[in-house]
Scaffold this motif. Structure first.
Motif, mmCIF file in Angstrom:
data_model
loop_
_atom_site.group_PDB
_atom_site.id
_atom_site.type_symbol
_atom_site.label_atom_id
_atom_site.label_comp_id
_atom_site.label_asym_id
_atom_site.label_seq_id
_atom_site.Cartn_x
_atom_site.Cartn_y
_atom_site.Cartn_z
ATOM 1 N N GLY B 108 48.409 54.161 21.916
ATOM 2 C CA GLY B 108 48.188 55.283 20.998
ATOM 3 C C GLY B 108 47.020 56.162 21.407
ATOM 4 N N VAL B 109 46.883 56.402 22.703
ATOM 5 C CA VAL B 109 45.783 57.237 23.208
ATOM 6 C C VAL B 109 45.797 58.584 22.479
ATOM 7 C CG1 VAL B 109 44.832 58.331 25.277
ATOM 8 C CG2 VAL B 109 45.868 56.043 25.435
ATOM 9 N N PHE B 110 46.987 59.146 22.285
ATOM 10 C CA PHE B 110 47.158 60.328 21.440
ATOM 11 C C PHE B 110 48.048 59.933 20.259
ATOM 12 C CE2 PHE B 110 46.555 62.146 25.757
ATOM 13 C CZ PHE B 110 45.363 62.825 25.503
ATOM 14 N N PRO B 111 47.689 60.323 19.043
ATOM 15 C CA PRO B 111 48.444 59.814 17.878
ATOM 16 C C PRO B 111 49.914 60.248 17.853
ATOM 17 C CG PRO B 111 46.841 61.499 17.214
ATOM 18 C CD PRO B 111 46.535 61.140 18.638
ATOM 19 N N GLY B 112 50.235 61.399 18.466
ATOM 20 C CA GLY B 112 51.627 61.872 18.439
ATOM 21 C C GLY B 112 52.411 61.442 19.665
ATOM 22 N N GLY B 113 51.884 60.505 20.457
ATOM 23 C CA GLY B 113 52.595 60.041 21.643
ATOM 24 C C GLY B 113 52.009 60.655 22.893
ATOM 25 N N CYS B 114 52.850 61.145 23.764
ATOM 26 C CA CYS B 114 52.392 61.743 25.019
ATOM 27 C C CYS B 114 51.980 63.193 24.771
ATOM 28 C CB CYS B 114 53.531 61.670 26.041
ATOM 29 S SG CYS B 114 53.221 62.612 27.543
ATOM 30 N N PHE B 115 50.743 63.546 25.149
ATOM 31 C CA PHE B 115 50.264 64.915 24.948
ATOM 32 C C PHE B 115 51.207 65.929 25.603
ATOM 33 C CE2 PHE B 115 48.073 68.675 26.514
ATOM 34 C CZ PHE B 115 47.393 69.128 25.397
ATOM 35 N N PHE B 116 51.628 65.653 26.828
ATOM 36 C CA PHE B 116 52.386 66.655 27.576
ATOM 37 C C PHE B 116 53.826 66.769 27.096
ATOM 38 C CE2 PHE B 116 48.666 65.925 30.121
ATOM 39 C CZ PHE B 116 48.270 67.230 30.355
ATOM 40 N N ALA B 117 54.425 65.656 26.671
ATOM 41 C CA ALA B 117 55.780 65.739 26.107
ATOM 42 C C ALA B 117 55.742 66.506 24.783
ATOM 43 C CB ALA B 117 56.366 64.346 25.924
ATOM 44 N N SER B 118 54.731 66.243 23.957
ATOM 45 C CA SER B 118 54.594 66.954 22.673
ATOM 46 C C SER B 118 54.458 68.452 22.881
ATOM 47 C CB SER B 118 53.307 66.555 21.936
ATOM 48 O OG SER B 118 53.293 65.216 21.595
ATOM 49 N N THR B 119 53.490 68.817 23.706
ATOM 50 C CA THR B 119 53.155 70.231 23.819
ATOM 51 C C THR B 119 54.198 70.982 24.638
ATOM 52 O OG1 THR B 119 51.704 69.687 25.671
ATOM 53 C CG2 THR B 119 50.683 69.848 23.510
ATOM 54 N N SER B 120 54.835 70.294 25.601
ATOM 55 C CA SER B 120 55.873 70.983 26.364
ATOM 56 C C SER B 120 57.077 71.275 25.484
ATOM 57 C CB SER B 120 56.306 70.148 27.570
ATOM 58 O OG SER B 120 55.203 69.965 28.423
ATOM 59 N N ALA B 121 57.408 70.352 24.587
ATOM 60 C CA ALA B 121 58.520 70.589 23.668
ATOM 61 C C ALA B 121 58.192 71.786 22.777
ATOM 62 C CB ALA B 121 58.784 69.353 22.818
ATOM 63 N N GLU B 122 56.926 71.891 22.394
ATOM 64 C CA GLU B 122 56.510 72.981 21.513
ATOM 65 C C GLU B 122 56.546 74.336 22.231
ATOM 66 O OE1 GLU B 122 52.473 72.344 20.377
ATOM 67 O OE2 GLU B 122 52.391 74.102 19.075
ATOM 68 N N PHE B 123 56.169 74.345 23.504
ATOM 69 C CA PHE B 123 56.013 75.614 24.236
ATOM 70 C C PHE B 123 57.189 75.928 25.148
ATOM 71 C CE2 PHE B 123 51.787 75.519 22.624
ATOM 72 C CZ PHE B 123 51.348 76.836 22.676
ATOM 73 N N HIS B 124 58.238 75.094 25.109
ATOM 74 C CA HIS B 124 59.239 75.225 26.170
ATOM 75 C C HIS B 124 59.999 76.549 26.155
ATOM 76 C CE1 HIS B 124 62.692 72.877 23.897
ATOM 77 N NE2 HIS B 124 62.532 74.071 23.425
ATOM 78 N N LEU B 125 60.039 77.216 25.015
ATOM 79 C CA LEU B 125 60.783 78.479 24.992
ATOM 80 C C LEU B 125 59.856 79.698 25.054
ATOM 81 C CD1 LEU B 125 63.536 77.565 22.367
ATOM 82 C CD2 LEU B 125 63.820 77.782 24.827
ATOM 83 N N ARG B 126 58.567 79.462 25.325
ATOM 84 C CA ARG B 126 57.637 80.601 25.335
ATOM 85 C C ARG B 126 57.226 80.946 26.766
ATOM 86 N NH1 ARG B 126 53.707 78.828 20.319
ATOM 87 N NH2 ARG B 126 55.201 77.398 19.349
ATOM 88 N N SER B 127 56.506 82.032 26.903
ATOM 89 C CA SER B 127 55.924 82.352 28.207
ATOM 90 C C SER B 127 54.424 82.544 28.014
ATOM 91 C CB SER B 127 56.572 83.603 28.788
ATOM 92 O OG SER B 127 56.457 84.661 27.869
ATOM 93 N N GLY B 128 53.705 82.739 29.118
ATOM 94 C CA GLY B 128 52.252 82.920 29.037
ATOM 95 C C GLY B 128 51.530 81.812 29.755
#
Lengths: 208, 208
Positions: B108-128
């Motif tokens: 549980g290093v990050f409470p929501g699981g893997c930082f990169f899987a979480s944030t990539s799912a969130e940002f996957h349809l955006r650009s920037g």
């Protein structure tokens, strides 16, 4: 009286159509911006109707979210579940679920991929009626897959020692991965890889 | 002059420690509420420091998000990549990546699981720049796995006909699935299923 009745029916029919088209737009939007950002004001702007008109249909953000889930569930049933249920029970039906799910992604029915995978990922750490209803969908869908695997095992279409928890987990893994990747890449190879992984896993046991 | 230098170093050291602890909190928060909700005001409230103090470190929301990604990347390297790189190249290293990733979720290093899987799912349809940096992480991580599979194949530790695109896709499927499910269920069975699926898939070819 007949006129009134016909008019009444027309009005109801129009109302139903309007509500269904509003909810289809809401479900599509939820897969790109998130179900949580689905406010009555934001959705009214997006589809170009008045906020008061939308408020007449859905009196709160939560009511709108719950109605959107029901609408997406109906779309998923018509698009994925019902066609697959026409396949014979067992391994063929498990493959039909997999094929129908990947086809649903391929056709881009929702722009962000699978409505339920999108929104469940968004709500997975929350509680409340929206999260609870999304969890019910998960049990429904995983239950359908599981029943097809159990029938396949009973019919000798899978290895008699096959661990169905593991097999179900693996099918869900590849479905989720395809859902996450395909809307970004729009590359048929993603769906082909998911399809091959699941077909390989659902292969007939070697004759002994 | 020596005093000034020492003081300068102390100040810098304190500044660095503060910045690192702020970013660790930011990365943890990003896995539950989302990287996009990581505003300077919201983070200042969450960790109980002043908004102006935080603004002195990060002059914009985007700068904060990018610094959070770098911090999470360092944590991921120290926690997952570096230990696995100590395993011999090839199949053992591929298994070490898998084990280290699942252990990272388990602890549980990050409470929501893997930082990169979480944030990539969130940002996957955006650009920037935020989305671009997250995509760079994906290439980095998938490249590490791929290199270990290629070494395994060259060493005869995998079937010579093995499709490494398919095998890499499958490993990523189970990693993502474990990331999505474990933070909700907190049930070790989820990690065991992912582990078994990946071990089965990375098994030695049968002697012919």
């Amino acid at each position: 009286m007949t006129m009134t009745s016909v008019e009444g029916r027309h009005q109801r029919s129009d109302g139903v159509r309007t509500r269904a088209s509003i909810l289809a737009a809401a479900a599509a939007l939820a897969t790109t911006v998130g179900l949580d950002r689905l406010s009555i004001g934001g959705l009214a702007d997006h589809i170009g109707i008045s906020k008061s008109g939308l408020f007449a249909h859905f009196r709160s953000k939560e009511a709108l979210q719950l109605a959107t889930i029901e609408a997406a569930w109906q779309i998923f049933d018509a698009d994925v579940v019902d066609p697959a249920l026409r396949a014979p029970a067992g391994r063929q039906r498990a493959l039909a679920f997999v094929d129908a799910y990947l086809d649903h992604l391929r056709r881009g029915v929702f722009p962000g991929g699978c409505f339920f995978a999108s929104t469940s990922a968004e709500f997975h750490l929350r509680s409340g009626p929206v999260s609870a209803r999304l969890a019910e969908f998960q049990w429904y869908w995983l239950g359908l897959i599981r029943a097809s695997l159990e029938a396949a095992k009973r019919a000798g279409e899978l290895d008699p020692d096959e661990d169905l928890d593991l097999l179900g987990f693996e099918i869900e893994s590849h479905s989720l991965h395809a859902h996450l990747l395909y809307p970004i890449r729009r590359d048929a190879r993603v769906l082909d890889l998911a399809h091959q992984a699941m077909r390989d896993r659902l292969r007939m046991p070697r004759p002994t």
